[in-house]
Motif scaffolding. Sequence first.
Motif, PDB file in Angstrom:
ATOM      1  N   GLN A 254      12.533   6.933   4.041  1.00 37.27           N
ATOM      2  CA  GLN A 254      11.643   7.340   4.937  1.00 37.27           C
ATOM      3  C   GLN A 254      10.666   5.727   5.153  1.00 37.27           C
ATOM      4  O   GLN A 254       9.372   5.880   6.005  1.00 37.27           O
ATOM      5  N   GLY A 255      10.469   5.056   4.214  1.00 32.14           N
ATOM      6  CA  GLY A 255       9.611   4.216   4.497  1.00 32.14           C
ATOM      7  C   GLY A 255       8.443   4.673   3.113  1.00 32.14           C
ATOM      8  O   GLY A 255       7.319   3.426   3.386  1.00 32.14           O
ATOM      9  N   GLN A 256       8.140   4.919   2.708  1.00 33.90           N
ATOM     10  CA  GLN A 256       7.708   5.398   1.509  1.00 33.90           C
ATOM     11  C   GLN A 256       7.906   5.284   0.683  1.00 33.90           C
ATOM     12  O   GLN A 256       9.006   4.191   0.218  1.00 33.90           O
ATOM     13  N   PHE A 257       7.599   5.270  -0.806  1.00 33.24           N
ATOM     14  CA  PHE A 257       7.417   4.681  -2.083  1.00 33.24           C
ATOM     15  C   PHE A 257       7.240   5.419  -3.252  1.00 33.24           C
ATOM     16  O   PHE A 257       6.491   6.292  -2.901  1.00 33.24           O
ATOM     17  N   MET A 258       7.541   5.638  -4.144  1.00 30.95           N
ATOM     18  CA  MET A 258       7.503   6.768  -4.985  1.00 30.95           C
ATOM     19  C   MET A 258       7.343   5.776  -6.939  1.00 30.95           C
ATOM     20  O   MET A 258       8.308   5.064  -6.765  1.00 30.95           O
ATOM     21  N   ASP A 259       6.397   7.132  -7.377  1.00 30.96           N
ATOM     22  CA  ASP A 259       6.217   6.059  -9.062  1.00 30.96           C
ATOM     23  C   ASP A 259       7.375   7.402  -9.181  1.00 30.96           C
ATOM     24  O   ASP A 259       6.653   8.556  -9.159  1.00 30.96           O
ATOM     25  N   HIS A 260       7.380   8.068 -10.346  1.00 31.40           N
ATOM     26  CA  HIS A 260       8.402   9.147 -11.086  1.00 31.40           C
ATOM     27  C   HIS A 260       7.486   8.487 -12.264  1.00 31.40           C
ATOM     28  O   HIS A 260       7.806   8.188 -13.070  1.00 31.40           O
TER      29      HIS A 260
END
Length: 217
Positions: A50-56
Amino acid sequence: MDEDHIRSNNYFLQAQHFLSKYKNGNLITGAETYKIYSTNPPKTATALPQGQFMDHYSTALNIENSAQVQFYHKSKLVPGAESLPFEHALSFLKPVFAHLGGATGAYTGQDAPTNLYAASGIGAAPVICYESIWGEWVARSVRSGAQFIAIITNDGWWENTSGKDQHWIMPSCVLLKPGAGFVARPIPVSRHLLTSAGILCSKVNGGLKPRLNKILT
Protein backbone atom coordinates in the motif's frame (compact mmCIF):
# COMPACT_ATOMS: atom_id res chain seq x y z
CA MET A 1 -0.22 -6.17 17.84
CA ASP A 2 0.01 -2.63 16.52
CA GLU A 3 2.14 -0.69 19.03
CA ASP A 4 0.49 2.62 18.11
CA HIS A 5 -2.99 1.22 18.86
CA ILE A 6 -2.19 -1.34 21.52
CA ARG A 7 -4.55 0.16 24.11
CA SER A 8 -7.52 -0.90 21.99
CA ASN A 9 -6.15 -4.40 21.35
CA ASN A 10 -8.32 -7.16 22.80
CA TYR A 11 -5.36 -9.01 24.35
CA PHE A 12 -4.19 -5.81 26.05
CA LEU A 13 -7.69 -5.18 27.40
CA GLN A 14 -7.85 -8.73 28.77
CA ALA A 15 -4.51 -8.21 30.52
CA GLN A 16 -5.70 -4.96 32.09
CA HIS A 17 -8.92 -6.64 33.22
CA PHE A 18 -6.83 -9.31 34.94
CA LEU A 19 -4.63 -6.64 36.59
CA SER A 20 -7.64 -4.72 37.88
CA LYS A 21 -7.65 -7.08 40.87
CA TYR A 22 -4.12 -6.03 41.79
CA LYS A 23 -3.68 -2.33 42.51
CA ASN A 24 0.09 -2.29 42.06
CA GLY A 25 0.28 -5.21 39.65
CA ASN A 26 2.48 -5.36 36.56
CA LEU A 27 2.39 -7.98 33.84
CA ILE A 28 5.54 -8.65 31.81
CA THR A 29 4.71 -10.82 28.82
CA GLY A 30 5.89 -11.60 25.34
CA ALA A 31 4.15 -10.49 22.14
CA GLU A 32 4.67 -10.05 18.43
CA THR A 33 4.25 -6.36 17.68
CA TYR A 34 4.74 -4.01 14.77
CA LYS A 35 4.84 -0.34 13.80
CA ILE A 36 3.57 1.05 10.51
CA TYR A 37 5.04 4.15 8.87
CA SER A 38 3.39 6.24 6.16
CA THR A 39 6.31 8.67 5.81
CA ASN A 40 9.96 8.82 6.84
CA PRO A 41 10.39 5.11 7.59
CA PRO A 42 13.58 3.95 9.35
CA LYS A 43 16.11 1.94 7.35
CA THR A 44 14.97 -1.23 9.11
CA ALA A 45 11.39 -0.99 7.83
CA THR A 46 10.02 -3.30 5.13
CA ALA A 47 7.94 -1.89 2.27
CA LEU A 48 4.24 -2.82 2.13
CA PRO A 49 2.11 -3.01 -1.06
CA GLN A 50 0.00 0.00 0.00
CA GLY A 51 3.03 2.30 -0.06
CA GLN A 52 3.54 2.09 3.70
CA PHE A 53 6.39 0.52 5.67
CA MET A 54 6.53 -1.82 8.65
CA ASP A 55 8.92 -2.83 11.42
CA HIS A 56 8.18 -6.20 13.04
CA TYR A 57 9.32 -7.00 16.60
CA SER A 58 9.59 -9.83 19.09
CA THR A 59 8.58 -7.84 22.13
CA ALA A 60 8.46 -7.84 25.92
CA LEU A 61 5.53 -5.76 27.19
CA ASN A 62 5.12 -4.26 30.64
CA ILE A 63 1.40 -3.68 31.29
CA GLU A 64 0.05 -2.05 34.44
CA ASN A 65 -3.15 -0.55 35.85
CA SER A 66 -2.88 2.59 33.74
CA ALA A 67 -2.53 3.65 30.14
CA GLN A 68 1.22 3.32 30.48
CA VAL A 69 2.76 0.59 28.32
CA GLN A 70 6.47 -0.16 28.05
CA PHE A 71 8.12 -2.03 25.18
CA TYR A 72 11.40 -3.85 24.81
CA HIS A 73 12.33 -5.30 21.43
CA LYS A 74 14.39 -8.48 21.26
CA SER A 75 17.76 -7.50 19.85
CA LYS A 76 19.93 -10.61 19.96
CA LEU A 77 18.09 -12.32 17.14
CA VAL A 78 18.38 -15.97 16.13
CA PRO A 79 20.33 -16.12 12.85
CA GLY A 80 18.11 -17.31 10.03
CA ALA A 81 14.84 -17.62 11.91
CA GLU A 82 14.76 -14.01 13.14
CA SER A 83 17.60 -12.26 11.33
CA LEU A 84 18.68 -13.42 7.90
CA PRO A 85 22.11 -12.19 6.76
CA PHE A 86 22.58 -11.60 3.03
CA GLU A 87 18.80 -11.82 2.67
CA HIS A 88 18.70 -11.56 -1.11
CA ALA A 89 21.35 -14.24 -1.63
CA LEU A 90 19.92 -16.61 0.98
CA SER A 91 16.23 -16.02 0.37
CA PHE A 92 15.85 -19.61 -0.86
CA LEU A 93 16.36 -20.73 2.77
CA LYS A 94 13.31 -18.85 4.07
CA PRO A 95 10.92 -21.85 3.83
CA VAL A 96 13.37 -23.88 5.96
CA PHE A 97 13.45 -21.30 8.75
CA ALA A 98 9.69 -20.73 8.51
CA HIS A 99 9.20 -24.45 9.19
CA LEU A 100 11.20 -23.98 12.41
CA GLY A 101 8.71 -21.40 13.65
CA GLY A 102 10.72 -18.29 12.88
CA ALA A 103 9.85 -15.09 11.07
CA THR A 104 12.51 -15.66 8.37
CA GLY A 105 14.62 -12.64 9.13
CA ALA A 106 11.76 -10.19 9.64
CA TYR A 107 12.45 -8.86 13.16
CA THR A 108 13.99 -5.52 14.09
CA GLY A 109 15.89 -5.02 17.35
CA GLN A 110 17.30 -2.23 19.51
CA ASP A 111 20.82 -0.80 19.58
CA ALA A 112 21.04 -1.15 23.36
CA PRO A 113 19.15 -3.02 26.11
CA THR A 114 16.49 -1.16 28.11
CA ASN A 115 14.72 -2.04 31.34
CA LEU A 116 11.03 -2.20 32.23
CA TYR A 117 9.96 -0.35 35.38
CA ALA A 118 7.03 -0.69 37.75
CA ALA A 119 5.39 2.44 39.18
CA SER A 120 7.19 1.63 42.44
CA GLY A 121 10.53 2.05 40.69
CA ILE A 122 11.52 -1.63 40.59
CA GLY A 123 13.36 -2.33 37.34
CA ALA A 124 13.35 -5.61 35.41
CA ALA A 125 15.73 -6.60 32.65
CA PRO A 126 13.60 -8.21 29.95
CA VAL A 127 15.46 -11.10 28.34
CA ILE A 128 13.72 -12.86 25.46
CA CYS A 129 14.62 -16.50 24.87
CA TYR A 130 17.93 -16.70 22.95
CA GLU A 131 19.13 -13.46 24.58
CA SER A 132 19.70 -15.33 27.84
CA ILE A 133 23.01 -16.71 26.54
CA TRP A 134 24.40 -13.20 25.93
CA GLY A 135 25.93 -12.44 29.32
CA GLU A 136 27.37 -9.03 28.49
CA TRP A 137 24.06 -7.84 26.97
CA VAL A 138 22.17 -8.77 30.14
CA ALA A 139 24.93 -7.33 32.32
CA ARG A 140 24.39 -3.94 30.70
CA SER A 141 20.77 -4.01 31.88
CA VAL A 142 21.85 -4.85 35.42
CA ARG A 143 24.42 -2.04 35.43
CA SER A 144 21.78 0.43 34.22
CA GLY A 145 19.46 -0.30 37.14
CA ALA A 146 17.66 -3.62 36.69
CA GLN A 147 16.91 -5.28 40.04
CA PHE A 148 15.88 -8.62 38.63
CA ILE A 149 15.95 -10.44 35.33
CA ALA A 150 12.73 -11.53 33.61
CA ILE A 151 13.45 -14.27 31.08
CA ILE A 152 10.60 -14.82 28.62
CA THR A 153 10.37 -18.02 26.59
CA ASN A 154 7.71 -19.95 24.73
CA ASP A 155 8.12 -23.38 26.34
CA GLY A 156 5.39 -24.81 24.11
CA TRP A 157 7.64 -24.38 21.06
CA TRP A 158 9.90 -27.16 22.38
CA GLU A 159 7.03 -29.64 22.72
CA ASN A 160 8.09 -32.89 24.43
CA THR A 161 11.86 -32.34 24.33
CA SER A 162 14.53 -31.28 26.79
CA GLY A 163 14.88 -27.90 25.09
CA LYS A 164 12.77 -26.02 27.62
CA ASP A 165 14.70 -27.58 30.52
CA GLN A 166 18.03 -26.65 28.95
CA HIS A 167 16.69 -23.13 28.50
CA TRP A 168 15.88 -23.04 32.20
CA ILE A 169 19.40 -24.15 33.21
CA MET A 170 21.53 -22.18 30.75
CA PRO A 171 21.04 -18.63 32.11
CA SER A 172 22.36 -19.56 35.55
CA CYS A 173 25.58 -20.68 33.87
CA VAL A 174 26.12 -18.23 31.05
CA LEU A 175 25.25 -15.06 32.96
CA LEU A 176 28.09 -15.84 35.35
CA LYS A 177 30.74 -16.26 32.67
CA PRO A 178 34.07 -14.40 33.02
CA GLY A 179 33.99 -10.98 31.42
CA ALA A 180 30.37 -10.26 32.23
CA GLY A 181 31.61 -7.77 34.82
CA PHE A 182 30.22 -9.33 37.97
CA VAL A 183 30.14 -12.44 40.11
CA ALA A 184 26.86 -13.81 41.40
CA ARG A 185 25.22 -16.63 43.29
CA PRO A 186 22.28 -18.03 41.25
CA ILE A 187 19.23 -18.98 43.32
CA PRO A 188 16.28 -20.58 41.49
CA VAL A 189 13.11 -19.39 43.24
CA SER A 190 10.56 -21.19 41.09
CA ARG A 191 10.19 -22.78 37.67
CA HIS A 192 9.06 -19.41 36.30
CA LEU A 193 11.57 -17.15 38.04
CA LEU A 194 15.30 -17.67 37.72
CA THR A 195 17.49 -15.28 39.66
CA SER A 196 21.13 -14.83 38.80
CA ALA A 197 23.64 -12.22 37.68
CA GLY A 198 23.91 -10.68 41.13
CA ILE A 199 20.19 -10.58 41.85
CA LEU A 200 18.33 -12.24 44.69
CA CYS A 201 14.53 -12.23 44.61
CA SER A 202 12.32 -13.63 47.34
CA LYS A 203 8.60 -13.84 47.95
CA VAL A 204 7.66 -11.51 50.80
CA ASN A 205 4.00 -11.17 51.80
CA GLY A 206 2.89 -12.17 48.33
CA GLY A 207 5.18 -9.64 46.64
CA LEU A 208 8.59 -9.72 45.00
CA LYS A 209 11.47 -8.28 46.99
CA PRO A 210 14.55 -7.61 44.86
CA ARG A 211 17.94 -7.48 46.56
CA LEU A 212 21.30 -6.88 44.91
CA ASN A 213 24.34 -8.88 45.85
CA LYS A 214 27.77 -7.31 45.79
CA ILE A 215 28.70 -6.59 42.20
CA LEU A 216 32.38 -6.88 41.33
CA THR A 217 33.73 -4.76 38.47
